[in-house]
Write a protein that holds these residues in place. Sequence first.
Motif, short mmCIF file in Angstrom:
data_model
loop_
_atom_site.label_atom_id
_atom_site.label_comp_id
_atom_site.label_asym_id
_atom_site.label_seq_id
_atom_site.Cartn_x
_atom_site.Cartn_y
_atom_site.Cartn_z
N TRP A 153 -3.27 121.67 32.58
CA TRP A 153 -3.28 123.08 32.22
C TRP A 153 -2.14 123.44 31.28
CZ3 TRP A 153 -4.65 126.11 37.33
CH2 TRP A 153 -5.97 125.82 37.68
N SER A 154 -1.39 122.45 30.82
CA SER A 154 -0.29 122.67 29.89
C SER A 154 -0.72 122.23 28.49
CB SER A 154 0.93 121.85 30.33
OG SER A 154 1.86 121.73 29.26
N TYR A 155 -0.70 123.16 27.55
CA TYR A 155 -1.05 122.83 26.17
C TYR A 155 -0.22 121.65 25.68
CZ TYR A 155 -1.21 123.00 21.12
OH TYR A 155 -1.34 122.65 19.79
N ASP A 156 1.09 121.70 25.87
CA ASP A 156 1.97 120.64 25.36
C ASP A 156 1.62 119.28 25.96
OD1 ASP A 156 3.39 122.32 23.66
OD2 ASP A 156 4.93 122.75 25.17
N ASP A 157 1.38 119.25 27.27
CA ASP A 157 1.04 117.98 27.92
C ASP A 157 -0.28 117.42 27.40
OD1 ASP A 157 3.35 118.24 29.40
OD2 ASP A 157 2.36 118.21 31.35
N VAL A 158 -1.28 118.27 27.27
CA VAL A 158 -2.58 117.81 26.79
C VAL A 158 -2.49 117.44 25.32
CG1 VAL A 158 -5.03 118.41 26.49
CG2 VAL A 158 -3.83 119.08 28.58
N TRP A 159 -1.71 118.19 24.55
CA TRP A 159 -1.51 117.87 23.13
C TRP A 159 -0.91 116.48 22.99
CZ3 TRP A 159 2.62 116.81 19.93
CH2 TRP A 159 2.38 116.94 18.56
N HIS A 160 0.13 116.19 23.76
CA HIS A 160 0.82 114.90 23.67
C HIS A 160 -0.03 113.73 24.18
CE1 HIS A 160 4.69 116.19 22.18
NE2 HIS A 160 4.70 117.17 23.06
N ASN A 161 -0.96 114.01 25.07
CA ASN A 161 -1.77 112.95 25.68
C ASN A 161 -3.24 113.02 25.28
OD1 ASN A 161 0.13 111.55 27.72
ND2 ASN A 161 0.52 113.73 28.02
N GLY A 162 -3.54 113.77 24.24
CA GLY A 162 -4.92 114.02 23.85
C GLY A 162 -5.77 112.78 23.62
N GLN A 163 -5.24 111.81 22.91
CA GLN A 163 -6.03 110.60 22.62
C GLN A 163 -6.26 109.78 23.89
OE1 GLN A 163 -7.69 109.91 19.88
NE2 GLN A 163 -6.91 111.75 18.91
N ARG A 164 -5.26 109.71 24.75
CA ARG A 164 -5.42 109.00 26.04
C ARG A 164 -6.46 109.68 26.90
NH1 ARG A 164 0.13 108.74 28.92
NH2 ARG A 164 -1.24 108.55 30.69
N ILE A 165 -6.40 111.01 26.96
CA ILE A 165 -7.37 111.77 27.74
C ILE A 165 -8.77 111.57 27.18
CG2 ILE A 165 -8.12 114.11 28.38
CD1 ILE A 165 -5.08 114.86 28.41
N LEU A 166 -8.90 111.65 25.86
CA LEU A 166 -10.21 111.46 25.23
C LEU A 166 -10.79 110.09 25.57
CD1 LEU A 166 -12.51 112.44 23.40
CD2 LEU A 166 -11.20 111.51 21.46
N ALA A 167 -9.97 109.05 25.50
CA ALA A 167 -10.44 107.70 25.81
C ALA A 167 -10.97 107.62 27.24
CB ALA A 167 -9.32 106.68 25.60
N LYS A 168 -10.28 108.26 28.18
CA LYS A 168 -10.72 108.26 29.58
C LYS A 168 -12.00 109.08 29.75
CE LYS A 168 -7.35 105.92 31.51
NZ LYS A 168 -7.58 104.66 32.19
N LEU A 169 -12.11 110.18 29.02
CA LEU A 169 -13.33 111.00 29.08
C LEU A 169 -14.53 110.22 28.54
CD1 LEU A 169 -11.89 114.42 27.85
CD2 LEU A 169 -12.61 113.86 30.19
N ILE A 170 -14.35 109.56 27.41
CA ILE A 170 -15.43 108.79 26.80
C ILE A 170 -15.86 107.64 27.71
CG2 ILE A 170 -16.00 107.21 24.90
CD1 ILE A 170 -14.34 109.10 23.08
N ALA A 171 -14.89 107.01 28.36
CA ALA A 171 -15.18 105.89 29.25
C ALA A 171 -15.78 106.35 30.58
CB ALA A 171 -13.91 105.09 29.51
N GLY A 172 -15.79 107.66 30.83
CA GLY A 172 -16.31 108.18 32.08
C GLY A 172 -15.37 108.01 33.25
N GLU A 173 -14.10 107.73 32.96
CA GLU A 173 -13.10 107.51 34.00
C GLU A 173 -12.37 108.78 34.40
OE1 GLU A 173 -10.57 104.48 32.41
OE2 GLU A 173 -12.22 103.05 32.21
N MET A 174 -12.65 109.85 33.70
CA MET A 174 -11.99 111.12 33.96
C MET A 174 -13.02 112.21 33.78
SD MET A 174 -8.54 112.28 32.06
CE MET A 174 -7.83 113.84 32.43
N PRO A 175 -13.10 113.19 34.64
CA PRO A 175 -12.39 113.31 35.91
C PRO A 175 -12.82 112.23 36.90
CG PRO A 175 -13.83 115.22 35.56
CD PRO A 175 -13.97 114.32 34.39
N CYS A 176 -12.02 112.09 37.94
CA CYS A 176 -12.20 110.97 38.86
C CYS A 176 -13.45 111.09 39.73
CB CYS A 176 -10.96 110.76 39.72
SG CYS A 176 -10.46 112.21 40.65
N ASP A 177 -14.04 112.27 39.83
CA ASP A 177 -15.22 112.43 40.69
C ASP A 177 -16.53 112.45 39.91
OD1 ASP A 177 -14.90 114.93 39.53
OD2 ASP A 177 -15.26 116.03 41.38
#
Length: 75
Positions: free
Chosen positions: A30-54
């Motif tokens: 929920w933090s813009y700065d945190d998501v901004w800094h980790n955007g590519q990592r988050i995207l990779a997990k989303l594409i892989a279906g590993e995020m969200p965990c449920d």
Amino acid sequence: METAPSFAADIKPLFREKDRQAMLDHFDLWSYDDVWHNGQRILAKLIAGEMPCDGAWGEGNVATFQNWLDSGMNP
């Protein structure tokens, strides 16, 4: 012309409270700065279906997140 997505209006609402809690040891979804800094990592997990965990997001939500990254990561 379509407006570029923003974190506040389009990205933050995609992350539920339980998603945020699950990731707080790493960063705050929920933090813009945190998501901004980790955007590519988050995207990779989303594409892989590993995020969200449920269960994976649908293609539309992943596309919105990718569009946000590609369009300059507006707050």
